[in-house]
Motif scaffolding. Structure first.
Motif, short mmCIF file in Angstrom:
data_model
loop_
_atom_site.label_atom_id
_atom_site.label_comp_id
_atom_site.label_asym_id
_atom_site.label_seq_id
_atom_site.Cartn_x
_atom_site.Cartn_y
_atom_site.Cartn_z
N MET A 1 0.84 -1.17 0.00
CA MET A 1 0.00 0.00 0.00
C MET A 1 0.89 1.23 0.00
SD MET A 1 -2.72 1.38 2.89
CE MET A 1 -2.90 -0.26 3.47
N ARG A 2 0.50 2.18 -0.83
CA ARG A 2 1.22 3.45 -0.89
C ARG A 2 0.23 4.57 -0.58
NH1 ARG A 2 6.66 2.23 -2.73
NH2 ARG A 2 6.43 0.13 -3.50
N THR A 3 0.61 5.46 0.32
CA THR A 3 -0.22 6.63 0.58
C THR A 3 0.46 7.84 -0.03
OG1 THR A 3 0.82 7.00 2.73
CG2 THR A 3 -1.21 5.71 2.71
N ILE A 4 -0.36 8.69 -0.63
CA ILE A 4 0.17 9.87 -1.32
C ILE A 4 -0.51 11.10 -0.74
CG2 ILE A 4 0.39 11.05 -3.53
CD1 ILE A 4 0.20 8.20 -4.81
N LYS A 5 0.30 12.00 -0.20
CA LYS A 5 -0.21 13.22 0.40
C LYS A 5 0.28 14.48 -0.29
CE LYS A 5 -0.44 10.93 4.85
NZ LYS A 5 -0.04 10.90 6.24
N THR A 6 1.36 14.35 -1.07
CA THR A 6 1.95 15.51 -1.73
C THR A 6 2.33 15.14 -3.16
OG1 THR A 6 4.20 14.94 -1.08
CG2 THR A 6 2.95 16.35 0.45
N ILE A 7 2.53 16.15 -3.98
CA ILE A 7 2.98 15.91 -5.35
C ILE A 7 4.38 15.31 -5.34
CG2 ILE A 7 3.96 18.21 -5.79
CD1 ILE A 7 1.92 16.08 -8.30
N THR A 45 3.85 22.21 -4.92
CA THR A 45 4.63 21.59 -3.86
C THR A 45 4.17 21.96 -2.46
OG1 THR A 45 6.25 23.36 -4.05
CG2 THR A 45 6.70 21.33 -5.27
N SER A 46 3.34 22.98 -2.33
CA SER A 46 2.88 23.35 -0.99
C SER A 46 1.48 22.82 -0.68
CB SER A 46 2.92 24.87 -0.79
OG SER A 46 2.11 25.52 -1.74
N PHE A 47 0.84 22.16 -1.65
CA PHE A 47 -0.48 21.57 -1.43
C PHE A 47 -0.31 20.20 -0.79
CE2 PHE A 47 -4.10 19.00 -3.05
CZ PHE A 47 -5.10 19.63 -2.33
N ILE A 48 -0.98 19.99 0.34
CA ILE A 48 -0.88 18.73 1.08
C ILE A 48 -2.27 18.13 1.23
CG2 ILE A 48 -0.18 17.62 3.23
CD1 ILE A 48 1.79 19.96 3.61
N LEU A 49 -2.45 16.94 0.69
CA LEU A 49 -3.76 16.28 0.77
C LEU A 49 -4.12 15.86 2.18
CD1 LEU A 49 -4.11 13.93 -2.32
CD2 LEU A 49 -5.60 15.80 -1.65
N ASP A 50 -3.16 15.74 3.05
CA ASP A 50 -3.41 15.27 4.41
C ASP A 50 -4.52 16.07 5.11
OD1 ASP A 50 -2.92 13.49 6.45
OD2 ASP A 50 -1.41 14.75 7.40
N LEU A 51 -4.69 17.32 4.73
CA LEU A 51 -5.73 18.15 5.32
C LEU A 51 -7.12 17.72 4.87
CD1 LEU A 51 -4.01 21.60 4.71
CD2 LEU A 51 -3.97 20.24 6.81
N HIS A 52 -7.22 17.03 3.75
CA HIS A 52 -8.49 16.66 3.15
C HIS A 52 -8.69 15.15 3.05
CE1 HIS A 52 -8.51 20.86 2.00
NE2 HIS A 52 -7.33 20.68 1.44
N GLY A 53 -7.71 14.37 3.45
CA GLY A 53 -7.66 12.94 3.21
C GLY A 53 -6.41 12.70 2.39
N PHE A 54 -6.31 11.59 1.72
CA PHE A 54 -5.14 11.36 0.88
C PHE A 54 -5.44 10.28 -0.13
CE2 PHE A 54 -4.71 9.63 5.13
CZ PHE A 54 -4.58 8.27 4.92
#
Length: 103
Positions: A1-7, A45-54
């Motif tokens: 499993m891979r989680t992706i939170k940033t570009i 590069t400053s957008f982080i999905l962690d705030l919205h899920g991922f």
């Protein structure tokens, strides 16, 4: 499993060639689409999905009934016990994958 939170997470997968070129391009496009959907005006590069899920990429051998690390716990049946917002089949050349959106 891979989680992706940033570009950067997507680009690391691209550089390491963990997945095919087509799939990592798809992940990049999806990530940038989410950035746009959340109306984020800053740099990619400053957008982080962690705030919205991922984003999560499931791989062969992942336990679909226990994905508690991403909020789909064993007691509720993991992904199989969830009610996705939608499921989409994506095909590119000879590759096929499925997109599940769980809110």
């Amino acid at each position: 499993m891979r989680t992706i939170k940033t570009i950067q997470g997507v680009r690391i997968l691209q550089k390491a060639r963990v997945f095919s070129v087509h799939f990592t391009k798809y992940l990049e496009d999806e990530f940038l689409g989410l950035k746009e959907a959340f109306d984020f005006d800053g740099a990619d590069t400053s957008f982080i999905l962690d705030l919205h899920g991922f984003m999560v990429v499931l791989e062969k051998g992942d336990n679909l009934r226990d994905l508690s690390i991403v909020g789909l716990n064993r007691l509720d049946g993991g992904l199989l016990g969830s009610l996705p917002k939608f499921v989409e089949k994506v095909q590119c050349d000879q590759e096929l994958w499925h997109k599940f959106v769980v809110i």
